[in-house]
Design a protein around this motif. Sequence first.
Motif, PDB file in Angstrom:
ATOM      1  N   ALA A 120       0.867  -1.218   0.087  1.00 18.98           N
ATOM      2  CA  ALA A 120      -0.040   0.019  -0.033  1.00 18.98           C
ATOM      3  C   ALA A 120       0.893   1.266  -0.097  1.00 18.98           C
ATOM      4  N   GLN A 121       1.894   1.329   0.677  1.00 17.12           N
ATOM      5  CA  GLN A 121       2.927   2.219   0.725  1.00 17.12           C
ATOM      6  C   GLN A 121       3.609   2.602  -0.499  1.00 17.12           C
ATOM      7  N   LEU A 122       4.367   1.331  -0.966  1.00 17.12           N
ATOM      8  CA  LEU A 122       5.145   1.714  -1.950  1.00 17.12           C
ATOM      9  C   LEU A 122       4.563   1.455  -3.583  1.00 17.12           C
ATOM     10  N   VAL A 123       3.491   0.817  -3.453  1.00 19.33           N
ATOM     11  CA  VAL A 123       2.994   0.355  -4.855  1.00 19.33           C
ATOM     12  C   VAL A 123       1.677   0.916  -5.087  1.00 19.33           C
ATOM     13  N   GLY A 124       1.021   1.523  -4.155  1.00 18.08           N
ATOM     14  CA  GLY A 124      -0.488   1.496  -4.113  1.00 18.08           C
ATOM     15  C   GLY A 124      -1.186   0.492  -4.249  1.00 18.08           C
ATOM     16  N   LEU A 125      -0.785  -0.650  -3.832  1.00 17.68           N
ATOM     17  CA  LEU A 125      -1.530  -1.929  -4.140  1.00 17.68           C
ATOM     18  C   LEU A 125      -2.014  -2.496  -2.788  1.00 17.68           C
ATOM     19  N   GLN A 126      -3.560  -2.462  -2.648  1.00 15.54           N
ATOM     20  CA  GLN A 126      -3.928  -3.083  -1.620  1.00 15.54           C
ATOM     21  C   GLN A 126      -4.110  -4.671  -1.668  1.00 15.54           C
ATOM     22  N   LEU A 127      -3.087  -5.098  -0.968  1.00 14.36           N
ATOM     23  CA  LEU A 127      -3.029  -6.713  -1.290  1.00 14.36           C
ATOM     24  C   LEU A 127      -3.340  -7.420  -0.017  1.00 14.36           C
ATOM     25  N   ARG A 128      -4.490  -7.928  -0.003  1.00  8.17           N
ATOM     26  CA  ARG A 128      -5.245  -8.657   0.938  1.00  8.17           C
ATOM     27  C   ARG A 128      -5.245 -10.135   0.751  1.00  8.17           C
ATOM     28  N   PRO A 129      -4.657 -11.275   1.415  1.00 15.40           N
ATOM     29  CA  PRO A 129      -4.609 -12.586   0.959  1.00 15.40           C
ATOM     30  C   PRO A 129      -5.915 -13.248   1.119  1.00 15.40           C
ATOM     31  N   ARG A 130      -6.705 -12.873   0.154  1.00 16.68           N
ATOM     32  CA  ARG A 130      -8.174 -13.265   0.193  1.00 16.68           C
ATOM     33  C   ARG A 130      -8.330 -14.950  -0.099  1.00 16.68           C
ATOM     34  N   ARG A 131      -7.435 -15.464  -0.776  1.00 17.85           N
ATOM     35  CA  ARG A 131      -7.651 -16.870  -1.362  1.00 17.85           C
ATOM     36  C   ARG A 131      -6.765 -17.925  -0.782  1.00 17.85           C
ATOM     37  N   LEU A 132      -5.932 -17.605   0.211  1.00 14.60           N
ATOM     38  CA  LEU A 132      -5.252 -18.445   0.894  1.00 14.60           C
ATOM     39  C   LEU A 132      -5.839 -19.809   1.256  1.00 14.60           C
ATOM     40  N   ARG A 133      -6.881 -19.842   1.995  1.00 13.74           N
ATOM     41  CA  ARG A 133      -7.794 -21.137   2.162  1.00 13.74           C
ATOM     42  C   ARG A 133      -8.122 -21.887   0.842  1.00 13.74           C
ATOM     43  N   ASP A 134      -8.465 -21.265  -0.166  1.00 13.72           N
ATOM     44  CA  ASP A 134      -8.874 -21.747  -1.480  1.00 13.72           C
ATOM     45  C   ASP A 134      -7.624 -22.580  -2.088  1.00 13.72           C
ATOM     46  N   ALA A 135      -6.344 -21.983  -2.041  1.00 20.18           N
ATOM     47  CA  ALA A 135      -5.248 -22.810  -2.500  1.00 20.18           C
ATOM     48  C   ALA A 135      -5.015 -23.818  -1.397  1.00 20.18           C
ATOM     49  N   ALA A 136      -4.911 -23.700  -0.215  1.00 20.73           N
ATOM     50  CA  ALA A 136      -4.485 -24.746   0.849  1.00 20.73           C
ATOM     51  C   ALA A 136      -5.566 -25.804   0.328  1.00 20.73           C
ATOM     52  N   ASN A 137      -6.783 -25.753   0.282  1.00 22.46           N
ATOM     53  CA  ASN A 137      -7.531 -26.608  -0.194  1.00 22.46           C
ATOM     54  C   ASN A 137      -7.252 -27.430  -1.381  1.00 22.46           C
ATOM     55  N   LEU A 138      -6.682 -26.644  -2.435  1.00 26.51           N
ATOM     56  CA  LEU A 138      -6.460 -27.078  -3.539  1.00 26.51           C
ATOM     57  C   LEU A 138      -5.307 -28.129  -3.300  1.00 26.51           C
ATOM     58  N   PHE A 139      -4.185 -27.839  -2.937  1.00 27.07           N
ATOM     59  CA  PHE A 139      -3.106 -28.604  -2.668  1.00 27.07           C
ATOM     60  C   PHE A 139      -3.252 -29.760  -1.598  1.00 27.07           C
ATOM     61  N   ALA A 140      -4.428 -29.711  -0.630  1.00 29.87           N
ATOM     62  CA  ALA A 140      -4.785 -30.897   0.027  1.00 29.87           C
ATOM     63  C   ALA A 140      -5.643 -31.601  -0.534  1.00 29.87           C
ATOM     64  N   ALA A 141      -6.088 -31.238  -1.467  1.00 30.70           N
ATOM     65  CA  ALA A 141      -7.029 -32.054  -2.691  1.00 30.70           C
ATOM     66  C   ALA A 141      -6.151 -32.951  -3.394  1.00 30.70           C
ATOM     67  N   LEU A 142      -5.071 -32.254  -3.955  1.00 28.99           N
ATOM     68  CA  LEU A 142      -4.118 -33.089  -4.676  1.00 28.99           C
ATOM     69  C   LEU A 142      -3.284 -34.042  -3.871  1.00 28.99           C
ATOM     70  N   GLU A 143      -3.131 -33.575  -2.543  1.00 26.46           N
ATOM     71  CA  GLU A 143      -2.328 -34.556  -1.904  1.00 26.46           C
ATOM     72  C   GLU A 143      -3.245 -35.875  -1.636  1.00 26.46           C
ATOM     73  N   SER A 144      -4.479 -35.550  -1.257  1.00 24.02           N
ATOM     74  CA  SER A 144      -5.510 -36.737  -1.020  1.00 24.02           C
ATOM     75  C   SER A 144      -5.526 -37.712  -2.047  1.00 24.02           C
ATOM     76  N   GLU A 145      -5.399 -37.115  -3.406  1.00 26.35           N
ATOM     77  CA  GLU A 145      -5.383 -38.001  -4.499  1.00 26.35           C
ATOM     78  C   GLU A 145      -4.147 -38.687  -4.835  1.00 26.35           C
ATOM     79  N   GLY A 146      -2.939 -38.020  -4.749  1.00 26.50           N
ATOM     80  CA  GLY A 146      -1.809 -38.635  -5.420  1.00 26.50           C
ATOM     81  C   GLY A 146      -0.561 -38.626  -4.455  1.00 26.50           C
ATOM     82  N   GLY A 147      -0.907 -38.203  -3.071  1.00 28.59           N
ATOM     83  CA  GLY A 147       0.199 -37.974  -2.328  1.00 28.59           C
ATOM     84  C   GLY A 147       1.050 -36.652  -2.270  1.00 28.59           C
ATOM     85  N   ALA A 148       2.132 -36.598  -1.729  1.00 28.51           N
ATOM     86  CA  ALA A 148       2.983 -35.435  -1.667  1.00 28.51           C
ATOM     87  C   ALA A 148       3.397 -35.360  -3.034  1.00 28.51           C
ATOM     88  N   GLU A 149       3.742 -36.237  -3.858  1.00 24.94           N
ATOM     89  CA  GLU A 149       4.557 -36.229  -5.277  1.00 24.94           C
ATOM     90  C   GLU A 149       3.346 -35.346  -6.023  1.00 24.94           C
TER      91      GLU A 149
END
Length: 509
Positions: A401-430
């Motif tokens: 906000a101070q340097l780039v005029g960009l209000q960056l709020r992490p709105r989709r972290l839970r969505d991203a975590a759910n996506l990686f958890a779903a990948l892991e559930s189907e095929g493990g860490a690989e």
Amino acid sequence: MSSLPPDPALPDPDDEGSRPGPDELAKMLADLVGDPSIVDNPQIKAALSAMGGMDLDPAQLAIVRQQMEAMFSGPTPDGPLDPAQATDMARRVTAASGDTSVSQADRKALGEAVHVAQLWLDQATDFEAAAAAPQVWSRAEWVEATMPAWIQLVGPVADGVTGAMTSAMRGQLDDLAEHGGLEQLGSVPGMPAIPPGTDPSMLMSQMGPMVQRMSAMMFAAQTGQAVGTLAGEVLSGTEVGLPLLSDHAVALLPQSIAEFSEGLEVDPAQVRLYLAARESARSRLFTAAPWLAAALTSAVQAYARDISFDVDAIAAKVQGLDPSDPAALQQALGTDLFATEPSDAQRRALDRLETALALVEGWVDVVADRATRPHLPQAEALGEAVRRRRATGGPAEKIFAQLVGLQLRPRRLRDAANLFAALESEGGAELRDSAWAHPDVAPTSADLDDPLGFVERVKQGASDDFDAALAAWLEGTETGASDETPDDDPSNGPADGPADGSSDGPRNP
């Protein structure tokens, strides 16, 4: 408190009758701008008297001289801002807010925490640890280590500020010339007399380097203020989610970690281990996916490069400012600098940046949880504390906000975590980690809307790619057999099979 060295151009400060008058001040300005005629300019002497210059003591005048020397006769900066000045300002901010040296006890405790966390991560991901040794830093050391990355990120904004200030000043000069008031600038301290009828473009060419120095000084101070403030909040080297360290070392800040621990009902040792696991996981990700650092940096720069500035507002703020006072300039231009409505290009860059940062932190959430949950009873509570810290406006949001005029709020972290958890559930860490193999296969913002659909596509991708490659190979073989080696042409002789035309299998391409 150290004092400034005596200025040989100024009177002796111990002499009560040596207060500098307009003549001395005019001579100082003449030396700075390289114009001896200033000494005999009555307008300048009158202006200096009106400014109260005769009430300045020599030490104060030395400060004015240093500021004006930097502004009017200093070297034109090589880039949009001076890294040394930005770093110095950031260090001052950290010192003012409180920055303690790293003790041997802290260095040992956090070093051991990183070592243990790396062992746990070995069981949670195949991504290898960075080769760089782990670091335990004070806030000032974090500033020194990350400032080159910040300079690179905010450079396009600084360029835009310089352009906007130049446009604003050019507009003011044109307006003064149109109304016959351009020669009034000759009464400004440090400006030579301006003859009537002077072409504003010629004057602007002379003032251009001064504008560039003003902009570089202002934005360096602004960057230093922001990075110094951020240094008082971050817990680790790359907590903001950006690749701020070129060697991707694991870095922890014990003072900030201790302050963070005070608000939690958790054993400080568990806090250290959990944060060490998070930072180590982030380090491994940046090391394993080298394209990721470039993608994040380019997204920030693409957004910054297309920033629009409110030139009219800048002109209004610049008008009447004392050019010898960079602090006043910084304060005037420190807020309301950016146009409020982002462009289409900025929206696209913002979407890429938000998605990439969400994916980084989402993957770190999942991997850190898998690494620490078997060993730390409070791992789940610590993970939730970190998520709350980000969701309420973390360090990244403030600095952007101070340097780039960009209000960056992490709105989709839970969505991203759910996506990686779903990948892991189907095929493990690989399968989970395969999403970072190439930017073309990394999830997009649309995939965050439909994580299960992305998982299905990833599962199908390997077999589909193999089938497509096999089909293309077979088609090419058949085409080659009909076009290049006709079976009815005996002069071609046998190919890869027996002379009787039978086949032991598909021929090598």
